[in-house]
Design a protein around this motif. Structure first.
Motif, PDB file in Angstrom:
ATOM      1  N   PHE A  53       0.836  -1.204   0.000  1.00  0.00           N
ATOM      2  CA  PHE A  53       0.000   0.000   0.000  1.00  0.00           C
ATOM      3  C   PHE A  53       0.871   1.254   0.000  1.00  0.00           C
ATOM      4  CE2 PHE A  53      -1.708   3.337   2.806  1.00  0.00           C
ATOM      5  CZ  PHE A  53      -2.831   3.733   2.085  1.00  0.00           C
ATOM      6  N   LEU A  54       1.908   1.249   0.846  1.00  0.00           N
ATOM      7  CA  LEU A  54       2.813   2.396   0.895  1.00  0.00           C
ATOM      8  C   LEU A  54       3.593   2.527  -0.410  1.00  0.00           C
ATOM      9  CD1 LEU A  54       4.212   2.106   4.528  1.00  0.00           C
ATOM     10  CD2 LEU A  54       2.448   3.658   3.688  1.00  0.00           C
ATOM     11  N   MET A  55       4.029   1.409  -0.956  1.00  0.00           N
ATOM     12  CA  MET A  55       4.793   1.468  -2.196  1.00  0.00           C
ATOM     13  C   MET A  55       3.946   1.984  -3.357  1.00  0.00           C
ATOM     14  SD  MET A  55       7.936   0.759  -1.616  1.00  0.00           S
ATOM     15  CE  MET A  55       8.633   0.394  -3.223  1.00  0.00           C
ATOM     16  N   LYS A  56       2.670   1.652  -3.368  1.00  0.00           N
ATOM     17  CA  LYS A  56       1.782   2.222  -4.392  1.00  0.00           C
ATOM     18  C   LYS A  56       1.748   3.747  -4.265  1.00  0.00           C
ATOM     19  CE  LYS A  56      -1.725  -0.473  -3.306  1.00  0.00           C
ATOM     20  NZ  LYS A  56      -3.117  -0.992  -3.245  1.00  0.00           N
ATOM     21  N   ARG A  57       1.633   4.216  -3.034  1.00  0.00           N
ATOM     22  CA  ARG A  57       1.622   5.674  -2.819  1.00  0.00           C
ATOM     23  C   ARG A  57       2.940   6.287  -3.279  1.00  0.00           C
ATOM     24  NH1 ARG A  57       0.763   7.323   3.203  1.00  0.00           N
ATOM     25  NH2 ARG A  57      -1.401   6.877   2.710  1.00  0.00           N
ATOM     26  N   PHE A  58       4.045   5.680  -2.911  1.00  0.00           N
ATOM     27  CA  PHE A  58       5.348   6.215  -3.300  1.00  0.00           C
ATOM     28  C   PHE A  58       5.502   6.208  -4.821  1.00  0.00           C
ATOM     29  CE2 PHE A  58       7.281   4.420   0.905  1.00  0.00           C
ATOM     30  CZ  PHE A  58       6.546   5.349   1.638  1.00  0.00           C
ATOM     31  N   ALA A  59       5.073   5.125  -5.454  1.00  0.00           N
ATOM     32  CA  ALA A  59       5.214   5.018  -6.913  1.00  0.00           C
ATOM     33  C   ALA A  59       4.417   6.117  -7.613  1.00  0.00           C
ATOM     34  CB  ALA A  59       4.753   3.638  -7.378  1.00  0.00           C
TER      35      ALA A  59
END
Length: 932
Positions: free
Chosen positions: A653-659
């Motif tokens: 979930f966090l990596m989606k936001r970062f991406a």
């Protein structure tokens, strides 16, 4: 009697009216916009930075409402004179249309090593134009390895009086060099690395007020240097520069102990470069090399972070750091190998003595042995005044608690000796404190003191990173206030250039799992942005070539157990830095390493979209027996695969936001697709549709999938009801989670409609609870819920990992100070108070990057009164308990007709307004409203 002159009178009246109009109009004019707190890389006037595109920030001060910046102009000059003249020879941004006032990238001339930069800013706002700010400053450090002309010096061995063993005794090393300076000095700059700790002197004057410098890193990966302006200390003619080195983390606290577990670096070493710039344009460089002199036969006979410092004042080297000292018998230092790490500038605050404490009492335990109570558990040291015969030895031993007979309780310190020894010089009143160690303690045993010690003879010096205190929080509930006090002291005690787990026993390690959500709560209390940004670099440097991230970073201990929970802190902190401080840089810099770690974990441990590896579980769940450290009852513990898989989902979930922030859309799609498969597999494996709970039904087992949005929408209410049932029946209204579950517990209960239950957990005073700790004498936070009764092998009295999201809940929910979801750095503040029955007031404030937010509410005679302040260049969404907007007044008027406010919607029992900057006083009637 003079005749009345009507025309003249009329003229006077017109002039008087005009004058009054001018005075009134001046009084009613918008207050001038002022600028303050200019920062470069979020530091005030930093020296020797190595960011070649530093980011500049400022705060706008105005008492007016609805103040928003519309444009800015930054001027950066090479001299103060050019800056004063408005000549931006390094950079003139000109008038730039923008509302941004934090993290503005420098976009001027390339910045070279040693460059001095002077800057100022002015802004245009919705209420007018500001004056130019007061000047600010930064200087560049040594940006290239070729800039370093100095050589590493040291001695790669112990001396006759030293002991290099499991319990090492290594004396401090003293270095000095005399030099001649030429004509009038324009600027003198010292660059220094002293491994492990140093104190620097020029002509006998100590440089800076920092302590425990150098900052800890994995010195084979990076080494931080410090820069000091010493122009005032260098004089024309003869000069002396000197340094004393302690062991710190470089000469490890337990060398030759467990070579597979403990990383060793070597003996202390020095790299120093003093650069003199003269008014005639010439330059001179004095460097550490073989021409220096050194000795280890000085007063600091031993210094070890675990064991303490031994200081023999009869061995003092009078005048050793001044011109003319006879160093004939001193040794020449060796040219020694470099530690291996890249030389980088320290970009965070120094460790300092930030507070002092007077002892509460000193009592005689037995003849010659005294116990001193500081009244507060903290980390640092004791400064002592003593007058005695030459050779008298005073011994100070430290502990957090006492045994029943009044003696120190030291079993929980393991093999840390935590003892300072001072040998008296015998010349009047002597004042001393250690300089290369720190202790975690409340109590001190004093033996060998000449005469009877009094409280005026001692002072506690509180040592931690000099982070500004950003928050204030108090309520009508004494238990909450005491727990907050305990949290404050626990947090500061464990800031030591990196976040450590404890300050007292033979550990003091930067465990990742202790700081996952905790770092967010801490950010409301201290400005921890630079400390945690630096720590992310340590974590990245500790990553293996395969992608594994350790449990401890820097990896002083070789613990690579491959969890999702502990290493997941890497992503959680990057997310915190972005949301709380508006800092995108950690996400940009660490994204590849984060992605590498997740790929590594998936390839090695994922099976059918279930993460099969977990080591710690829900660490430190309250055990069924007060004597146990860990619960043995399987109904209390949570399935490790459930925890690991839930965290895998959360990390994606966090990596989606970062991406998405980095415009990596393909990555975002991949993370989304993988998350969907994990979600399905998780629910298929762990969710029991009949009982509507996950696995064995612990609070953590149900809370993680619910809060992480894994639970299907139709089942969420039932899953939450099972959490409530477990909390109110099996756990009898007490906390039942360990380190992992507690990170999401208070917000989870509140956001799903049971703030009353969260409030109960926050105010309990019996076991297990935070209040239980406070009621049983704690002045910090224990490592265990039963820290006063469990086996002493693991019951630190000064840990913060069990705080979970409690401090976050205090500020975000009770005080209603929360960052806007898509407005990082508090460009927008979400202000929606949780108002539990039984809590009558909350008074809080928080220094955001934009300025101070205040929130002070009170329930009185069924009326809700709320005073808030929103910084300039920010807005807020303010939710006030009321049945409609008509039920809310501000400043004695209807809120929906007040300047600065705009009614948005009715959200249940809350009337939501958009508010511009400024101060507001709200009132609403609570009659008929449900409060929990």
């Amino acid at each position: 009697m003079k005749q009345f002159d009507k025309a003249k009178y009329t003229g006077w009246m017109i002039m008087l009216i005009l004058a009054c109009m001018i005075i009134v109009s001046q009084g009613m004019a918008a207050a001038p916009v002022q600028l303050q707190n200019l920062r470069c890389e979020m530091l005030n006037n930093p020296q020797g930075i190595d960011a070649v595109h530093p980011r500049l920030s400022w705060q706008i001060m105005s008492s007016e409402r609805n103040v928003l910046q519309t444009a800015y102009q930054i001027i950066v000059s090479s001299t103060p004179e050019k800056l004063a003249a408005g000549q931006g020879d390094l950079w003139d941004s000109h008038k730039t249309q923008s509302g941004e006032s934090i993290m503005i990238d420098y976009a001027g001339q390339p910045l070279l090593s040693r460059k001095a930069c002077y800057w100022k800013v002015k802004v245009w706002t919705t209420t007018g134009e500001s004056d130019w700010s007061k000047p600010a400053y930064w200087s560049m450090g040594l940006l290239h390895s070729a800039d370093w002309k100095a050589k590493w010096i040291g001695a790669e061995h112990g001396f006759a009086w030293d002991s290099v063993s499991k319990f090492s005794r290594l004396s401090a090393r003293y270095y000095r060099k005399e030099f001649q300076s030429g004509s009038t000095i324009k600027r003198a700059t010292a660059y220094i690395i002293g491994l492990g700790h140093y104190q620097l002197y020029v002509n006998g004057s100590q440089i800076g007020d920092q302590v425990l410098a150098e900052m800890p890193t994995d010195y084979t990966k990076s080494v931080q240097y410090n820069t000091f302006d010493v122009t005032a200390q260098v004089k024309k003619g003869n000069n002396a520069i000197a340094a004393v080195l302690g062991n710190g983390r470089y000469f490890t606290m337990r060398p030759k102990y467990k070579p597979k577990k403990v990383k060793e670096f070597g003996f202390p070493k020095l790299l120093l470069q003093l650069e003199l710039e003269y008014t005639n344009g010439t330059k001179q460089i004095i460097t550490s090399d073989a021409s220096w002199k050194m000795t280890a036969d000085g007063p600091i006979r031993s210094n070890n972070e675990y064991d303490g410092e031994e200081y023999n004042a009869t061995k003092e080297l009078a005048g050793w750091n001044k011109v003319g000292y006879n160093d004939r018998n001193w040794l020449k230092p060796e040219i020694v190998p470099a530690p291996g790490g890249e030389l980088v500038a320290q970009m965070s605050e120094y460790i300092k003595v930030n507070q002092t404490l007077k002892p509460k009492s000193i009592t005689e335990l037995k003849p010659g042995t005294y116990i001193m109570d500081m009244g507060q558990n903290f980390s640092g040291w004791v400064q002592m005044k003593v007058k005695g015969k030459r050779g008298n030895k005073v011994t100070l031993k430290y502990a957090e608690t006492l045994q029943k007979d009044g003696s120190l309780y030291i079993a929980n310190l393991r093999d840390a000796k935590v003892t300072d020894v001072y040998t008296v010089r015998g010349q009047g009143t002597e004042v001393w404190h250690p300089i290369f160690v720190f202790h975690g303690f409340r109590y001190v045993s004093i033996t060998g003191y000449p005469g009877k010690p009094g409280t005026d003879d001692f002072e506690g010096q509180v040592v931690y990173d000099a982070l500004p205190n950003t928050g204030h929080f108090e309520t009508s509930n004494d238990i909450i206030n005491q727990v907050y006090h305990n949290a404050y002291w626990g947090i500061l005690s464990n800031y030591k250039g990196m976040p450590v787990d404890c300050p007292q026993r033979n550990e003091r390690m930067p465990w990742l799992g202790d700081r996952a959500t905790g770092s967010l709560g801490e950010s409301f209390v201290f400005d921890n942005e630079k400390l945690y940004a630096s720590w992310l670099n340590d974590i990245e440097q500790a990553q293996t070539a395969e992608g594994s991230i350790p449990d401890v970073a820097p990896a002083y201990w070789n613990y690579y157990s491959d969890n999702m929970t502990w290493p997941g802190t890497y992503l959680l902190i990057a997310d915190m830095l972005y949301k709380q401080y508006g800092d995108m840089k950690p996400i940009e810099e660490h994204y590849p390493s984060m992605k590498k770690w997740l790929s590594y974990m998936q390839a090695k441990y994922a099976k059918n979209y279930i993460m099969t590896k977990d080591k710690y579980g829900d660490w430190c769940v309250p055990p069924e027996s007060l004597e146990l450290i860990h619960a043995k009852d399987s109904n209390r513990t949570t399935n490790g695969e459930l925890i690991a898989t839930a965290y895998w989902y959360r990390m994606l979930f966090l990596m989606k936001r970062f991406a998405k922030l980095l415009n990596k859309q393909d990555d975002a799609k991949e993370f989304t697709a993988l998350s969907a498969k994990i979600r399905d597999a998780f629910n298929a494996k762990f969710f029991n549709k009949q009982t509507q709970q996950y696995d064995n039904g612990t609070v953590t087992a149900n809370l993680l999938p619910l809060y992480f949005d894994i639970t299907p929408e139709p089942d969420r209410k039932a899953v939450f009801n099972n959490i409530v049932k477990r909390e109110t029946t099996t756990d009898q209204g007490h906390i039942a989670t360990g380190v992992i579950g507690t990170q999401w517990l208070m917000r989870g209960l509140t956001e799903y409609g049971r703030p009353d239950l969260a409030y109960q957990l926050a105010t309990n005073t019996d076991y297990p609870s935070w209040g239980y700790m406070a009621q049983h004498g704690a002045t910090t936070i224990w490592e265990l819920w039963n820290g006063d009764t469990a086996n002493p092998s693991m019951n630190s009295g000064n840990h913060i990992m069990l705080l979970g999201d409690l401090i976050t809940w205090y500020y975000q929910n009770l005080a209603a100070i929360k960052v806007g979801i898509d407005k990082p750095g508090f460009k927008q503040v979400i202000m929606k108070p949780t108002i539990p029955a039984g809590l009558n007031f909350v008074k809080a404030s928080y220094q955001t990057p934009y300025g101070l937010v205040k929130s002070e509410w009170e329930k009185k005679s069924n009326q809700f009164n709320w005073h808030i302040t929103i910084p300039a260049n920010c807005t807020a969404l303010v939710s006030i308990p009321a049945t409609s907007a008509d039920g809310v007044s501000e400043g004695g008027k209807k809120a929906n007709a007040t300047t600065g406010l705009k009614f948005i919607k009715q959200d249940g029992q809350m009337a939501m307004f958009e508010a511009g900057s400024g101060s507001y006083d709200f009132k609403s009637d609570l009659t008929g409203l449900e409060t929990k």
